[in-house]
Write a protein that holds these residues in place. Structure first.
Motif, PDB file in Angstrom:
ATOM      1  N   ASP A 138      30.827   1.415 -12.143  1.00  0.00           N
ATOM      2  CA  ASP A 138      30.521   2.814 -12.438  1.00  0.00           C
ATOM      3  C   ASP A 138      31.770   3.644 -12.127  1.00  0.00           C
ATOM      4  O   ASP A 138      32.097   3.872 -10.962  1.00  0.00           O
ATOM      5  CB  ASP A 138      29.322   3.275 -11.592  1.00  0.00           C
ATOM      6  CG  ASP A 138      28.888   4.700 -11.898  1.00  0.00           C
ATOM      7  OD1 ASP A 138      29.553   5.369 -12.708  1.00  0.00           O
ATOM      8  OD2 ASP A 138      27.882   5.150 -11.315  1.00  0.00           O
ATOM      9  N   ILE A 139      32.474   4.063 -13.180  1.00  0.00           N
ATOM     10  CA  ILE A 139      33.714   4.825 -13.015  1.00  0.00           C
ATOM     11  C   ILE A 139      33.378   6.308 -12.920  1.00  0.00           C
ATOM     12  O   ILE A 139      32.888   6.905 -13.874  1.00  0.00           O
ATOM     13  CB  ILE A 139      34.678   4.586 -14.187  1.00  0.00           C
ATOM     14  CG1 ILE A 139      35.010   3.096 -14.328  1.00  0.00           C
ATOM     15  CG2 ILE A 139      35.960   5.388 -13.990  1.00  0.00           C
ATOM     16  CD1 ILE A 139      35.895   2.776 -15.524  1.00  0.00           C
ATOM     17  N   GLY A 140      33.654   6.906 -11.768  1.00  0.00           N
ATOM     18  CA  GLY A 140      33.276   8.294 -11.528  1.00  0.00           C
ATOM     19  C   GLY A 140      31.815   8.361 -11.151  1.00  0.00           C
ATOM     20  O   GLY A 140      31.004   8.999 -11.831  1.00  0.00           O
ATOM     21  N   CYS A 141      31.469   7.732 -10.047  1.00  0.00           N
ATOM     22  CA  CYS A 141      30.064   7.473  -9.697  1.00  0.00           C
ATOM     23  C   CYS A 141      29.337   8.666  -9.106  1.00  0.00           C
ATOM     24  O   CYS A 141      28.132   8.579  -8.840  1.00  0.00           O
ATOM     25  CB  CYS A 141      29.989   6.302  -8.724  1.00  0.00           C
ATOM     26  SG  CYS A 141      30.843   6.613  -7.155  1.00  0.00           S
ATOM     27  N   GLN A 163      36.168  12.426  -1.619  1.00  0.00           N
ATOM     28  CA  GLN A 163      35.791  11.976  -0.278  1.00  0.00           C
ATOM     29  C   GLN A 163      34.346  12.351   0.044  1.00  0.00           C
ATOM     30  O   GLN A 163      33.599  11.571   0.643  1.00  0.00           O
ATOM     31  CB  GLN A 163      36.726  12.606   0.762  1.00  0.00           C
ATOM     32  CG  GLN A 163      38.175  12.171   0.663  1.00  0.00           C
ATOM     33  CD  GLN A 163      38.439  10.855   1.387  1.00  0.00           C
ATOM     34  OE1 GLN A 163      37.532  10.207   1.884  1.00  0.00           O
ATOM     35  NE2 GLN A 163      39.706  10.471   1.451  1.00  0.00           N
ATOM     36  N   GLU A 164      33.957  13.567  -0.344  1.00  0.00           N
ATOM     37  CA  GLU A 164      32.608  14.046  -0.071  1.00  0.00           C
ATOM     38  C   GLU A 164      31.569  13.200  -0.814  1.00  0.00           C
ATOM     39  O   GLU A 164      30.567  12.776  -0.245  1.00  0.00           O
ATOM     40  CB  GLU A 164      32.495  15.519  -0.487  1.00  0.00           C
ATOM     41  CG  GLU A 164      31.145  16.150  -0.198  1.00  0.00           C
ATOM     42  CD  GLU A 164      30.925  16.519   1.253  1.00  0.00           C
ATOM     43  OE1 GLU A 164      29.790  16.912   1.589  1.00  0.00           O
ATOM     44  OE2 GLU A 164      31.887  16.407   2.049  1.00  0.00           O
ATOM     45  N   GLN A 165      31.804  12.943  -2.082  1.00  0.00           N
ATOM     46  CA  GLN A 165      30.872  12.128  -2.854  1.00  0.00           C
ATOM     47  C   GLN A 165      30.804  10.703  -2.308  1.00  0.00           C
ATOM     48  O   GLN A 165      29.725  10.105  -2.260  1.00  0.00           O
ATOM     49  CB  GLN A 165      31.277  12.105  -4.326  1.00  0.00           C
ATOM     50  CG  GLN A 165      31.020  13.412  -5.050  1.00  0.00           C
ATOM     51  CD  GLN A 165      31.320  13.328  -6.536  1.00  0.00           C
ATOM     52  OE1 GLN A 165      32.153  12.532  -6.971  1.00  0.00           O
ATOM     53  NE2 GLN A 165      30.657  14.151  -7.323  1.00  0.00           N
ATOM     54  N   ALA A 221      16.637  -0.907 -11.078  1.00  0.00           N
ATOM     55  CA  ALA A 221      15.971  -1.161 -12.349  1.00  0.00           C
ATOM     56  C   ALA A 221      16.227  -2.555 -12.896  1.00  0.00           C
ATOM     57  O   ALA A 221      15.361  -3.126 -13.565  1.00  0.00           O
ATOM     58  CB  ALA A 221      16.405  -0.120 -13.383  1.00  0.00           C
ATOM     59  N   ALA A 222      17.403  -3.119 -12.618  1.00  0.00           N
ATOM     60  CA  ALA A 222      17.765  -4.366 -13.281  1.00  0.00           C
ATOM     61  C   ALA A 222      18.293  -5.446 -12.350  1.00  0.00           C
ATOM     62  O   ALA A 222      18.760  -6.484 -12.818  1.00  0.00           O
ATOM     63  CB  ALA A 222      18.810  -4.071 -14.357  1.00  0.00           C
ATOM     64  N   ASP A 223      18.235  -5.223 -11.031  1.00  0.00           N
ATOM     65  CA  ASP A 223      18.676  -6.233 -10.073  1.00  0.00           C
ATOM     66  C   ASP A 223      20.122  -6.662 -10.341  1.00  0.00           C
ATOM     67  O   ASP A 223      20.442  -7.845 -10.418  1.00  0.00           O
ATOM     68  CB  ASP A 223      17.743  -7.438 -10.103  1.00  0.00           C
ATOM     69  CG  ASP A 223      17.952  -8.362  -8.904  1.00  0.00           C
ATOM     70  OD1 ASP A 223      18.475  -7.885  -7.881  1.00  0.00           O
ATOM     71  OD2 ASP A 223      17.609  -9.553  -9.003  1.00  0.00           O
ATOM     72  N   VAL A 224      20.997  -5.676 -10.512  1.00  0.00           N
ATOM     73  CA  VAL A 224      22.417  -5.945 -10.740  1.00  0.00           C
ATOM     74  C   VAL A 224      23.219  -5.512  -9.521  1.00  0.00           C
ATOM     75  O   VAL A 224      22.724  -4.796  -8.651  1.00  0.00           O
ATOM     76  CB  VAL A 224      22.922  -5.190 -11.989  1.00  0.00           C
ATOM     77  CG1 VAL A 224      22.272  -5.743 -13.243  1.00  0.00           C
ATOM     78  CG2 VAL A 224      22.668  -3.683 -11.863  1.00  0.00           C
ATOM     79  N   GLU A 225      24.466  -5.966  -9.460  1.00  0.00           N
ATOM     80  CA  GLU A 225      25.394  -5.546  -8.422  1.00  0.00           C
ATOM     81  C   GLU A 225      26.294  -4.452  -8.993  1.00  0.00           C
ATOM     82  O   GLU A 225      26.863  -4.628 -10.075  1.00  0.00           O
ATOM     83  CB  GLU A 225      26.240  -6.722  -7.944  1.00  0.00           C
ATOM     84  CG  GLU A 225      25.437  -7.843  -7.297  1.00  0.00           C
ATOM     85  CD  GLU A 225      26.330  -8.976  -6.819  1.00  0.00           C
ATOM     86  OE1 GLU A 225      27.579  -8.832  -6.909  1.00  0.00           O
ATOM     87  OE2 GLU A 225      25.793 -10.006  -6.372  1.00  0.00           O
ATOM     88  N   VAL A 226      26.421  -3.352  -8.283  1.00  0.00           N
ATOM     89  CA  VAL A 226      27.164  -2.213  -8.813  1.00  0.00           C
ATOM     90  C   VAL A 226      28.289  -1.826  -7.866  1.00  0.00           C
ATOM     91  O   VAL A 226      28.095  -1.729  -6.648  1.00  0.00           O
ATOM     92  CB  VAL A 226      26.249  -0.994  -9.020  1.00  0.00           C
ATOM     93  CG1 VAL A 226      27.009   0.122  -9.741  1.00  0.00           C
ATOM     94  CG2 VAL A 226      24.997  -1.365  -9.818  1.00  0.00           C
ATOM     95  N   THR A 227      29.470  -1.620  -8.445  1.00  0.00           N
ATOM     96  CA  THR A 227      30.597  -1.037  -7.721  1.00  0.00           C
ATOM     97  C   THR A 227      30.854   0.340  -8.310  1.00  0.00           C
ATOM     98  O   THR A 227      31.133   0.474  -9.510  1.00  0.00           O
ATOM     99  CB  THR A 227      31.857  -1.895  -7.861  1.00  0.00           C
ATOM    100  OG1 THR A 227      31.623  -3.186  -7.299  1.00  0.00           O
ATOM    101  CG2 THR A 227      33.038  -1.236  -7.152  1.00  0.00           C
ATOM    102  N   GLY A 228      30.737   1.374  -7.485  1.00  0.00           N
ATOM    103  CA  GLY A 228      31.004   2.734  -7.927  1.00  0.00           C
ATOM    104  C   GLY A 228      32.313   3.224  -7.353  1.00  0.00           C
ATOM    105  O   GLY A 228      32.596   3.002  -6.174  1.00  0.00           O
ATOM    106  N   VAL A 229      33.117   3.878  -8.179  1.00  0.00           N
ATOM    107  CA  VAL A 229      34.396   4.422  -7.696  1.00  0.00           C
ATOM    108  C   VAL A 229      34.440   5.918  -7.953  1.00  0.00           C
ATOM    109  O   VAL A 229      33.939   6.424  -8.959  1.00  0.00           O
ATOM    110  CB  VAL A 229      35.605   3.726  -8.355  1.00  0.00           C
ATOM    111  CG1 VAL A 229      35.637   2.253  -7.984  1.00  0.00           C
ATOM    112  CG2 VAL A 229      35.583   3.890  -9.872  1.00  0.00           C
TER     113      VAL A 229
END
Length: 427
Positions: free
Chosen positions: A196-199, A223-225, A211-219
């Protein structure tokens, strides 16, 4: 009106040429009263009741007589923030709606002609966003207090266009529908790795994991987000499958089965589109799918409002598709689906504006009155841009292989329908 046409006052001439439909009263800084328009004032939005009367604007600084005439896109917002432009009748939303409805997609007519000649070059230069500048630009807006955003967003802190599948949906329902719509286009399967780019504050990443049992990396570059997203993952018991990092998309490595990016592309900048899509291609697995959700322009390339660029989104730009599609083609990615969401963001912003105004006293305690007037102008101005000036939201589905997605779009609605929660349960 004859008086206005004969007047040597540049500002009066501008408004006389601009306000054709509706009515505007202007009281200048010398106390002179000017009337513009045909007197027919429609509602500021389809759901609003007909106005009892038209906006009456009062100027408190003689310098505004020439400032507003020469650069209304910058000085109108500044004057409202500083209290040099006030309304004796109506609100800033009524005034902006009246002006933009008359201006349409063409700005301020002949008053913009000179600036139009140099805008392409300036647009390019202003959007050079190397990593350090991108971090500063993001911090300017997204590192504001979580309490501020909680005043007008839905509880999941979705700060992007909602998806109104039918009239009368609440903001919460429309944001849940947006997340289901995006998830359906991603064709998720359990165990997949999702980027997830810009999470943002993590709401979409957490939804996809549930919803889908996936692994997610958010970037994110905020700092606050980042802190809030990590806290939310812990509280949801999903920190083993959802992790958030402070990272620029240009520095990412590895491969992902799915990539999603919502509301981030507007901050990339025209000079960096090739880099963005080339990076996405490198990060996407051979049979992967990407969904890019962003703001765009229906009427061709333009430029960001100078006031919005200075005070709200430095370095930001909403592109025309004619500026985006060539970069996609050069990247080697295939465009497998494109959807245009018309007026959905106008309705989203209406909800945000109304909620902000209902909590304005709390916002003033967090910041101050000038900040509140700035935020009012921002929300009203953006709503007007989507309602009257050809702004829209587009969703591009991309893949490295032509057969990565089904041949028809039936699966999108089928998946959305299957994932609508039972009434009364959280989405």
């Amino acid at each position: 009106m004859d008086r206005c046409r004969r007047s040597p006052v540049l500002l009066a001439r501008m408004f006389d040429a601009l306000i054709v439909t509706g009515r505007l009263t202007l009281i200048d800084a010398d106390g002179r009263r000017w009337e513009f328009g045909d007197g027919d004032t429609p509602p500021a939005s389809p759901d609003a009741p007909p106005p009892e009367s038209h906006p009456v604007v009062r100027l408190h600084d003689r310098a505004l007589h020439w400032k507003l005439a020469l650069n209304p896109g910058l000085y109108a917002g500044e004057a409202y923030m500083d209290g040099a432009l006030t309304l004796d009748r109506g609100g800033i939303h009524d005034l902006i709606a009246l002006v933009l409805r008359n201006a349409g997609g063409g700005g301020y007519g002949r008053w913009d002609a000179l600036r139009d000649r140099v805008r392409p070059l300036l647009r390019w230069l202003r959007q050079i966003n190397p990593a350090a500048r991108s971090r500063r630009n993001v911090a300017h807006h997204y590192d504001l207090s979580e309490q501020l955003y909680a005043l007008f967003l839905d509880p999941d802190l979705q700060y992007s266009c909602a998806y109104f599948t039918e009239p009368g949906l609440s903001l919460e329902e429309a944001q849940a529908a947006k997340k289901r719509h995006i998830a359906a286009k991603l064709l998720l399967r359990p165990g997949q790795r999702v980027l997830d780019i810009g999470c943002g504050w993590g709401g979409l990443a957490l939804h996809l994991a549930r919803a889908a049992d996936v692994e997610v990396t958010g970037v994110t570059l905020s700092q606050e987000q980042l802190a809030i997203a990590r806290r939310r993952a812990e509280e949801a018991g999903l920190s083993d499958r959802v992790r958030f990092e402070l990272a620029d998309y240009r520095r990412l490595k590895g491969r992902f089965d799915r990539i999603v990016s919502v509301g981030m592309f507007e901050h990339v900048g025209l000079p960096h589109y090739d880099t963005f899509f080339a990076t996405a291609r490198d990060l996407l697995s051979e049979d992967g799918v990407m969904l890019l959700h962003a703001i765009g322009r229906l009427e061709g390339p333009g430029s960001t409002s100078p006031w919005l660029r200075r005070y709200i989104f430095p370095g930001g730009y909403s592109p025309a598709l004619s500026e985006v599609l060539p970069a996609i083609e050069r990247s080697g990615l295939y465009l497998t689906d494109m959807e245009i969401l018309r007026l959905h963001y106008a309705e989203t912003l209406r909800h945000w504006r109304e909620r902000f105004l209902a909590n304005r006293d709390k916002a003033a305690r967090l910041y101050d009155e000038r900040f509140c007037r700035m935020w009012e102008f921002y929300l009203a101005g953006c709503e007007g841009a989507f309602r009257y000036q050809g702004h829209m939201v587009w969703q591009a589905q991309l893949a490295r292989r032509l057969d990565a997605v089904p041949l028809t779009r039936d699966y999108v609605q089928q998946t959305e329908t299957a994932t609508i929660p039972a009434k009364g349960l959280a989405a």
